[in-house]
Design an enzyme around this catalytic site. Structure first.
Site, PDB file in Angstrom:
ATOM      1  N   GLU A 281      17.012 -24.691 -33.662  1.00  0.00           N
ATOM      2  CA  GLU A 281      17.564 -23.939 -33.612  1.00  0.00           C
ATOM      3  C   GLU A 281      17.344 -23.424 -32.172  1.00  0.00           C
ATOM      4  O   GLU A 281      17.757 -22.719 -30.723  1.00  0.00           O
ATOM      5  CB  GLU A 281      17.738 -22.718 -34.583  1.00  0.00           C
ATOM      6  CG  GLU A 281      18.294 -23.320 -36.003  1.00  0.00           C
ATOM      7  CD  GLU A 281      17.069 -24.284 -36.918  1.00  0.00           C
ATOM      8  OE1 GLU A 281      16.762 -24.765 -36.532  1.00  0.00           O
ATOM      9  OE2 GLU A 281      17.810 -24.244 -37.532  1.00  0.00           O
ATOM     10  N   ASP A 323      15.943 -29.708   8.675  1.00  0.00           N
ATOM     11  CA  ASP A 323      16.307 -29.386   9.613  1.00  0.00           C
ATOM     12  C   ASP A 323      14.572 -29.313  10.285  1.00  0.00           C
ATOM     13  O   ASP A 323      14.234 -28.828   9.610  1.00  0.00           O
ATOM     14  CB  ASP A 323      16.915 -27.975   9.602  1.00  0.00           C
ATOM     15  CG  ASP A 323      18.065 -28.436  10.025  1.00  0.00           C
ATOM     16  OD1 ASP A 323      19.142 -29.082   9.790  1.00  0.00           O
ATOM     17  OD2 ASP A 323      19.006 -27.641   9.027  1.00  0.00           O
ATOM     18  N   ASP A 618      22.496 -24.369   7.412  1.00  0.00           N
ATOM     19  CA  ASP A 618      22.590 -23.038   7.882  1.00  0.00           C
ATOM     20  C   ASP A 618      23.999 -23.067   8.122  1.00  0.00           C
ATOM     21  O   ASP A 618      24.206 -21.100   8.106  1.00  0.00           O
ATOM     22  CB  ASP A 618      21.414 -22.436   8.453  1.00  0.00           C
ATOM     23  CG  ASP A 618      21.624 -23.418   9.464  1.00  0.00           C
ATOM     24  OD1 ASP A 618      22.677 -23.860   9.751  1.00  0.00           O
ATOM     25  OD2 ASP A 618      20.216 -23.291  11.150  1.00  0.00           O
ATOM     26  N   ASP A 622      27.955 -26.926   7.335  1.00  0.00           N
ATOM     27  CA  ASP A 622      27.137 -27.135   6.143  1.00  0.00           C
ATOM     28  C   ASP A 622      27.428 -27.445   4.623  1.00  0.00           C
ATOM     29  O   ASP A 622      26.880 -28.094   3.541  1.00  0.00           O
ATOM     30  CB  ASP A 622      25.778 -26.848   6.189  1.00  0.00           C
ATOM     31  CG  ASP A 622      24.646 -27.164   7.924  1.00  0.00           C
ATOM     32  OD1 ASP A 622      24.909 -28.413   8.205  1.00  0.00           O
ATOM     33  OD2 ASP A 622      23.816 -26.569   7.709  1.00  0.00           O
ATOM     34  N   GLU A 687       8.220 -31.924 -42.278  1.00  0.00           N
ATOM     35  CA  GLU A 687       9.679 -31.296 -42.518  1.00  0.00           C
ATOM     36  C   GLU A 687       9.734 -32.441 -43.609  1.00  0.00           C
ATOM     37  O   GLU A 687      10.942 -31.680 -44.726  1.00  0.00           O
ATOM     38  CB  GLU A 687      10.369 -30.948 -41.755  1.00  0.00           C
ATOM     39  CG  GLU A 687      10.012 -29.261 -41.286  1.00  0.00           C
ATOM     40  CD  GLU A 687      10.424 -28.909 -40.668  1.00  0.00           C
ATOM     41  OE1 GLU A 687      12.259 -29.967 -39.853  1.00  0.00           O
ATOM     42  OE2 GLU A 687      10.276 -27.901 -39.078  1.00  0.00           O
TER      43      GLU A 687
END
Length: 899
Positions: A281, A323, A618, A622, A687
């Site tokens: 869970e 760049d 930028d 782009d 478990e």
């Protein structure tokens, strides 16, 4: 055809006139063409997207867990699980909506009001009401609301939203360009651009999605973002958990029915409890929190991540396309040297003028005249960084750099053209007009026929002079300097200044070169070195000179002495297979003189080879490449709003080093996700073990753990340490290992072996030993009754409590063990994760409440244990942790011996 005839033809085609449209006709066309707005092609789909969050594989498992909890009667816990489902779905939906805002950002470039002629009178209207055929009035400071063909006047337009170039360009009704790209046509202005000077009128010929801005919006929308590696892997984990859980539950029914002779109803109830215990869970909340914490941490380091899953994607990034200017460098140009036919003049030396002195005034005059930057005493220089550097060179050489003086002499200007790579002005010099031109040397040289010789007189520009200039350009560029060339041409007296570039920029006299330095950021070299050790490839994509780009790349360690440089023209000639082969065969590659559109091709080619790509950008154009890349990285300072919205990460400092910080954070988060997956999976074995012992005991062994105790363990005690593991510090050597492959799953075989068959088996053995110890100490023997009313019932409740606490004690040891994959825990610090310490403290407190609070004793079937039994639990965490520490030590020894 002259400009006037072309304008008349366009007005006729649009059924308009220079007086504009009538209000009635404008309303009719608005109904025909629709509002002047950018819109989503697919429309609103939020109900479908929200519903999808509720049917995610892990969400389906949580729904199943909630249903099973209802079956076993735990309504409160079932309600809590449903609440987790709702919160996760809402959070994921909000993130997805936020990630799809690139088109909305483009819409922000549309102004709210526009000036038009309606019924022959100037009028302000809502920009959304502009229609083809409208006559628009454009003035200085206006944001242009549609694509317009100028009919009268001239303006300077800031086209950066479409081209990425910050220098304004001239748009004039008197210039007619044919056979050129649309964005280069000097008689056209476009939606989303700004008028920085002048006044004009024009006819609207495209609105809304038909504009150039709308075309980019449609392109960005068609580039579909794919799920991140983590999103794909979480789905695989969910189906794996589902398969294992359902298989175990189905297997338990026949075993319990025929082996233990339980009723079918009881078998189904036990199977439901087993399945509920297997469903993690807390997995989705833990993953969400881990990513959210990383996002906050990265924000403080200059990297704003807009999608949580992008943090993990950064961790698997193996190629960064960056760049150069402003990202690898400081974007602070300063002039270093100038060159004329008489030689090199060092602007940083104190030696004064040299033999080149007779030519320097001419060079300085051109540098000052062909410029739009401003140097105001007492203020920071303003303008494009390159132009500021050129103006500083002019001032250093003694030229007049006052802006008012310069503009008073200017008669015409051809703004910098990013494709031509040239800028020219026509200025008055005494009683004559002179064309002053500057630009990239390779672009300017073909326009020159003479060279200003050492004696100050033009001489023919022959092949030897051409080779001399080229050699000097290469010498500057090899040292990482950016180079601009300057030239001039006196115009004959009495003629009108030419208003076409081709008429002005020819038969020029080459005067000299200015070399400028944009120094690398000091922290970039170390960041690049970290990329290399981490197996991340860095590719430079820049509009600069190939040698300059290569020099900067060499200086910061991106490439060796002989990188492969590919110009924009060379790239355009490559086919897609050729580009893919080039990228795979050349380790050191630089794309120079590249346009933003080429980034999309490079991103596609790299992703086609299976790479996880981070791409910087930028400009508006782009945006498609930023969306195509796995991680689109926009510049926060110099980037446009569109680029920032199309990206998945924004660098507030425009710094390459911030990308590397984010990559390291992504790797750490992925490691932490694996830690708590192992942690959660390790508890599946303990478990399941009590149920298997009960079933295989054939009724001789009572159930060692009740279903409600199992649920209390799952929901109550497991989540806090798991959340704390998401905040764990990085393991040593994190950035010294290669990126994981895109196809590698978040769960691997060795992880399952470690979780289920090593840690899980140890905890199971310890908890069952505690169970049988308590039960046997009370005199129990196989087959003895332990039900209510029997003498052993209280001892049985204490024994199940011992099983419950044994799981928790083993879980604490597991939490420490999973903090490292191979290294010793001492390398990260045993107590370095204070959140884990608090989580364990909370877990112990909750366990005490479950065991000693009467309401929970009644609900869960627990009973208080004597101090002696509690002391038996103290070594459990150290046994689990110590055994795994020994295993990791043997793994390190074996790796060192074979490595």
């Amino acid at each position: 055809m002259n400009p006037e005839e072309a304008a008349d033809l366009l007005l006729r085609d649009l059924s308009s006139s220079s007086a504009g449209l009538s209000s009635i006709e404008a309303q009719r066309r608005l109904s025909q063409y629709g509002p002047n707005a950018l819109r989503r092609r697919r429309g609103v789909r939020w109900p479908v997207e929200l519903a999808r969050q509720f049917t995610h594989p892990l969400a389906l498992l949580l729904w199943l867990a909630a249903a099973l909890l209802v079956i076993v009667g735990s309504l409160v816990v079932a309600a809590a699980v449903v609440l987790i489902i709702v919160l996760n779905a809402a959070f994921a939906f909000i993130q997805e909506v936020h990630a799809e805002r690139a088109v909305e950002a483009l819409a922000e470039y549309i102004p709210q009001r526009a000036k038009v002629l309606r019924d022959g009178e100037p009028r302000e209207v809502d920009a959304a009401e502009l229609v083809p055929g409208d006559i628009a009035i454009i003035e200085e400071g206006d944001r242009i609301a549609a694509d317009i063909r100028l009919l009268a006047g001239a303006i300077e337009a800031d086209m950066s939203t479409l081209t990425g170039e910050s220098v304004p360009t001239l748009r004039s009704a008197s210039i007619l360009d044919v056979d050129v790209p649309v964005l280069r046509a000097h008689d056209l202005v476009f939606s989303g651009t700004n008028c920085t000077g002048g006044e004009a009128r024009g006819v609207v010929f495209a609105t809304g999605m038909s504009t150039e801005l709308g075309r980019i919006a449609a392109l960005s929308e068609r580039v579909k973002q794919e799920p991140s590696p983590l999103e794909r892997q979480v789905r695989r984990v969910a189906w794996l958990i589902a398969a294992v859980s359902v298989a175990l539950a189905l297997a338990f029914i026949p075993v319990a029915t025929f082996g233990v002779h339980l009723s079918l109803i009881n078998s189904l109830v036990f199977a439901a409890g087993l399945l509920a215990g297997m469903v993690p869970e807390g997995l989705l909340p833990v993953i969400t929190l881990a990513l959210a914490v990383a996002v906050r941490a990265l924000a403080s380091r200059g990297a704003l991540v807009k999608r949580l899953s992008a943090v993990e994607t950064l961790g698997s990034t193996d190629v960064i396309c960056t760049d150069k200017t402003g990202t690898l460098t400081e974007n602070r140009m300063r002039p270093i040297a100038v060159w004329t036919a008489s030689g090199v003049h060092d602007l940083e030396a104190d030696s004064g003028t040299t033999a080149a002195g007779e030519l320097l005034p001419t060079l300085a005059r051109i540098a000052s005249a062909c410029n739009n930057a401003r140097l105001t005493p007492g203020e920071e220089p303003s303008g494009d960084p390159t132009e500021v550097a050129v103006l500083l060179a002019a001032r250093a050489l003694g030229a007049e750099t006052d802006a008012a003086h310069r503009e008073g002499k200017r008669r015409w200007q051809f703004h910098f053209d990013p494709e031509l790579k040239l800028m020219s002005t026509i200025d008055r010099d005494g009683d004559r007009l002179v064309v002053h031109t500057k630009g990239a040397p390779e672009a300017l040289l073909p326009h020159c026929t003479t060279l200003l010789g050492p004696q100050g007189r033009p001489v023919p520009l022959d092949a030897a002079h051409h080779d001399l200039i080229t050699a000097q350009v290469n010498a500057f560029a090899t040292n990482g300097l950016r180079v601009l060339a300057l030239a001039e041409r006196p115009l004959p007296a009495g003629i009108r200044p030419p208003h076409r570039r081709a008429d002005a920029e020819h038969e020029l006299c080459f005067v000299g070169l200015i070399a400028m330095l944009d120094p690398p950021r000091p922290e970039v070299a170390e960041a690049v070195a970290r990329c290399r050790t981490a197996g991340i490839r860095v590719i430079v994509i820049t509009g600069d000179h190939p040698l300059t780009a290569a020099a900067i790349a060499r200086r910061v360690g991106i490439s060796g002495d002989s990188p492969t440089t590919v110009s924009g023209e060379q790239l355009d000639r490559l086919t897609e297979p050729e580009l893919a082969r080039l990228l795979s065969s050349e380790p050191d590659i630089i794309f120079a003189r590249a346009s933003p559109e080429t980034k999309l091709r490079i991103a596609d080619a790299l992703r086609g080879q299976g790479h996880v790509v981070a791409m910087t950008g930028d400009g508006v154009n782009d945006a498609p490449a930023l969306r195509r890349a796995d991680i689109g990285v926009a510049m926060g300072r110099t980037g446009t709003d569109v680029a920032r919205e199309a990206s998945t990460m924004v660098l507030t400092d425009d710094n390459f080093a911030s990308i590397v910080v984010a990559v390291r954070a992504g790797r750490r988060i992925y490691d932490n996700v694996r830690k708590f997956i192992i942690y959660i999976f390790a508890h599946a074995t303990p478990e399941v073990t009590p149920f298997l012992v009960f079933a295989l005991g054939g009724g001789l062994v009572p159930l060692p753990l009740t279903i409600l105790q199992l649920l209390a363990f799952d929901v109550g005690s497991e989540t806090a340490p798991a959340l704390a593991l998401s905040r764990d510090p990085a393991e040593p050597g994190l950035m010294h290992r290669p990126p994981r492959p895109r196809s590698e799953g978040v769960i691997r075989g060795p992880m399952l072996v470690r979780a289920w068959l090593f840690l899980g088996v140890m905890v199971s053995a310890l908890q069952m030993a505690g169970y049988f110890y308590v039960l046997s100490s009370a005199g129990w023997h196989p087959g003895a009754p332990v039900g209510e009313g029997t003498p052993l019932h209280h001892a049985y409740r204490q024994a199940t409590t011992m099983t419950f606490l044994g799981m928790i004690a083993g879980q604490i040891g597991t939490a420490f063990a999973v903090r490292t994959q191979r290294a010793s825990l001492r390398s990260v610090g045993v107590l370095s994760n204070r959140y884990l310490l608090w989580g364990i403290a909370a877990e112990l407190f909750l366990a005490a409440v479950f065991v000693y609070a009467p309401p929970f004793q009644s609900l869960l079937g627990t009973a208080a244990l004597p101090v002696g039994d509690l002391l038996l639990l103290v070594p459990y965490p150290f046994v689990v942790w110590g055994a795994d520490e020994a295993r990791r030590y043997l793994v390190r020894r074996r790796t060192a011996r074979h490595g």
